[in-house]
Scaffold this motif. Structure first.
Motif, short mmCIF file in Angstrom:
data_model
loop_
_atom_site.label_atom_id
_atom_site.label_comp_id
_atom_site.label_asym_id
_atom_site.label_seq_id
_atom_site.Cartn_x
_atom_site.Cartn_y
_atom_site.Cartn_z
N GLN A 53 -3.98 -2.39 9.45
CA GLN A 53 -2.69 -1.80 9.96
C GLN A 53 -1.62 -2.59 9.07
OE1 GLN A 53 -2.30 -2.65 14.30
NE2 GLN A 53 -4.21 -1.24 14.67
N PRO A 54 -0.37 -2.15 9.09
CA PRO A 54 0.73 -2.95 8.30
C PRO A 54 0.84 -4.14 8.93
CG PRO A 54 1.05 -0.59 8.31
CD PRO A 54 -0.08 -0.78 9.10
N LEU B 64 -6.18 2.35 -8.24
CA LEU B 64 -4.79 2.27 -8.69
C LEU B 64 -3.94 1.73 -7.61
CD1 LEU B 64 -4.62 5.52 -11.05
CD2 LEU B 64 -4.77 3.15 -11.98
N ARG B 65 -4.22 0.54 -7.45
CA ARG B 65 -3.36 0.01 -6.09
C ARG B 65 -2.98 -1.42 -6.83
NH1 ARG B 65 -4.02 4.43 -5.06
NH2 ARG B 65 -4.58 5.37 -2.82
N GLN C 78 1.57 -4.37 3.77
CA GLN C 78 2.56 -3.58 3.98
C GLN C 78 2.60 -2.10 3.34
OE1 GLN C 78 6.47 -5.53 2.65
NE2 GLN C 78 7.69 -3.72 3.73
N THR C 79 2.89 -1.26 4.10
CA THR C 79 3.01 0.06 3.66
C THR C 79 4.33 0.22 2.93
OG1 THR C 79 1.65 0.92 5.37
CG2 THR C 79 2.89 2.61 4.16
N SER D 195 0.64 -1.19 0.13
CA SER D 195 -0.03 0.18 0.08
C SER D 195 0.83 1.16 -0.08
CB SER D 195 -0.85 0.09 1.40
OG SER D 195 -1.97 1.10 1.14
N PRO D 196 0.83 2.21 -0.94
CA PRO D 196 1.69 3.25 -0.81
C PRO D 196 1.63 4.18 0.14
CG PRO D 196 -0.33 3.59 -2.69
CD PRO D 196 -0.18 2.15 -1.99
N ASP D 197 2.46 4.85 0.57
CA ASP D 197 2.70 5.76 1.77
C ASP D 197 1.67 7.13 1.45
OD1 ASP D 197 4.04 7.13 0.09
OD2 ASP D 197 6.09 7.10 1.29
N PHE D 198 1.11 7.14 0.38
CA PHE D 198 0.14 8.33 0.20
C PHE D 198 -1.23 7.81 0.30
CE2 PHE D 198 0.98 7.14 -4.30
CZ PHE D 198 0.00 6.61 -4.67
N ALA D 199 -1.44 6.48 0.59
CA ALA D 199 -2.86 6.00 0.52
C ALA D 199 -3.33 6.52 2.05
CB ALA D 199 -2.55 4.50 0.37
N LEU D 200 -4.76 6.68 1.88
CA LEU D 200 -5.26 6.79 3.15
C LEU D 200 -6.09 5.77 3.82
CD1 LEU D 200 -7.45 10.05 1.77
CD2 LEU D 200 -5.24 9.97 3.03
#
Length: 335
Positions: A300-301, A215-216, A321-322, A161-166
Motif C-alpha cells: 500500500q502507499p 519499467l519502474r 508512493q503512488t 509507483s505510477p498510477d497505471f501500475a497494478l
C-alpha cells in the motif's frame, strides 16, 4: 572499502569513506562524486581504494546522522542521467536449500512431462550451464532494461509507483556498479544493495509483459563495497506499515546461491558494443529468489521497504508512493 555519496554540512555533494566501525565518514578532499573518483582512478591506473587514499581529507561526519537526515545519495550516478543504463538479469538464483530442492523437483516434473515453459527452459539452461568453462561463456540469462539514471532513487527517498501500475513490490538484489573506461573496457567499481521494484501483477498476466513490468523506479545504496564479495550472502527483506512489520523474510544471494556466476552475467551484458560506450555508467541487478508478492502480500502507499544485507553495510530503506503518470491517451502531438 565502503564508499558513499553524501551531502555535506554546506549542502554540497561529496564522496566519503566509511570507517571500519561504521560510525564515521571521512570526506574525500578533491573528487566530488564517485564518478569523478573512478574516472581519476582509471586515468592513474589505480583501483578505487588507492585513489581514495590519494584524496583523503580531514573532514569527518557522523554516518547515522547522514542517514537519518536523508543526506546519503545513490553511490554512483552520471552527470548526465541519459548516459546511465539500469538493467538486470532474472532466473539467476536457486534460493535457499529447501527452495532449491523444490525448484529442481518442479523442473524435473516438467522435463518428464515434456511441458517446460519458456521461463523454465531459461532457468534449466542456467542450472546446467550458467558458469563459464574452459574459457567459454555459459548460458545466456534472462535480461531486462529498467531505464536510465532518472529512475534511480536514493536511500530514504520515496519509490514512486505510477498510477497505471497494478502492483509495486520489492525485489532485494545485489547490484553491480560499472564505469566504461576511455578504451571501452567496463570497470566494476563494486557492489551495492538494490531494490529492483517491479509490477508483478502485470508480469504474471503474461511473460511477454515482463518488459513492461520492469519499467519502474528502483533504489540503490546506501553504500558501494569495493573488491570481491563473499560467495554466500544472507540478508533480510521486510515491509513496514507504520510501526508494524507486515512481512519479513530472509534471502540468500552471492554465487553459492546462484546458478549463474557473476562473470557470466557480466559477459552477457557487456558483450554488446552499445554497452561499452566510453564514459557511460551501468547499474546491473543480479536477480533474487525472495518476493513478498509470492507470499500474497499486497503493498500500500506509505509502506516502507527495508532491505538489510549486512555484508554491504547499512540497510536500504524507501517508502512507497503512488504518483500520477503525467501522460494520457491522446497525449502525442502531431507536428
Amino acid at each position: 572499502m565502503r564508499l558513499i555519496q553524501l551531502v555535506d554540512d554546506a549542502g554540497e555533494a561529496r564522496v566519503g569513506v566509511i570507517d571500519r566501525d561504521g560510525a564515521r565518514v571521512r570526506v574525500l578532499g578533491s573528487s566530488r562524486t564517485t564518478y569523478a573518483l573512478a574516472t581519476a582512478a582509471i586515468a592513474a591506473n589505480r583501483d578505487l581504494e588507492q585513489q581514495a587514499a590519494q584524496e583523503q581529507g580531514d573532514e569527518s561526519l557522523d554516518y547515522a546522522t547522514l542517514l537519518r537526515e536523508d543526506r546519503v545519495l545513490t553511490p554512483l550516478a552520471h552527470p548526465d542521467p541519459a548516459h546511465m543504463r539500469v538493467t538486470g538479469t532474472g532466473l539467476t538464483h536457486l534460493g535457499s536449500a529447501a527452495t532449491r530442492d523444490a525448484m529442481h523437483q518442479n523442473l524435473q516434473d516438467h522435463v518428464n512431462a515434456g511441458s517446460l515453459t519458456d521461463s523454465m527452459k531459461v532457468f534449466q539452461w542456467g542450472v546446467e550451464g550458467g558458469i563459464p568453462r574452459q574459457g567459454r561463456p555459459g548460458a545466456q540469462p534472462e535480461w531486462f532494461y529498467k531505464g536510465d539514471g532518472s529512475v534511480v532513487v536514493a536511500p530514504g527517498q520515496t519509490l514512486p509507483s505510477p498510477d497505471f501500475a497494478l502492483d509495486g513490490g520489492e525485489e532485494p538484489e545485489l547490484v553491480g556498479l560499472y564505469l566504461i573506461g576511455p578504451d571501452g573496457t567496463p570497470h566494476r567499481l563494486g557492489f551495492a544493495i538494490g531494490n529492483e521494484f517491479s509490477d508483478h501483477i502485470t508480469e504474471r498476466q503474461n511473460y511477454l509483459y515482463l518488459a513492461h513490468s520492469k519499467l519502474r523506479a528502483c533504489a540503490v545504496g546506501p553504500e558501494l563495497r569495493t573488491g570481491s564479495l563473499p560467495r554466500d550472502l544472507s540478508g533480510t527483506s521486510r515491509i513496514r506499515r507504520g510501526d508494524t512489520v507486515v512481512w519479513e523474510k530472509p534471502f540468500l544471494t552471492g554465487e553459492d546461491n546462484m546458478c549463474h556466476s557473476l562473470e557470466n552475467l557480466e559477459y552477457h551484458h557487456f558483450k554488446y558494443a552499445a554497452h561499452r560506450r566510453p564514459g557511460d555508467v551501468h547499474l546491473h541487478f543480479f536477480g533474487t529468489s525472495t518476493l513478498s508478492f509470492a507470499d500474497g502480500i499486497a503493498v500500500q502507499p506509505g509502506d516502507c521497504f527495508e532491505i538489510d544485507l549486512p555484508a554491504l553495510g547499512a540497510p536500504l530503506v524507501n517508502p512507497l508512493q503512488t504518483v500520477a503518470a503525467g501522460f494520457a491517451l491522446g497525449g502525442v502531438r502531431s507536428l
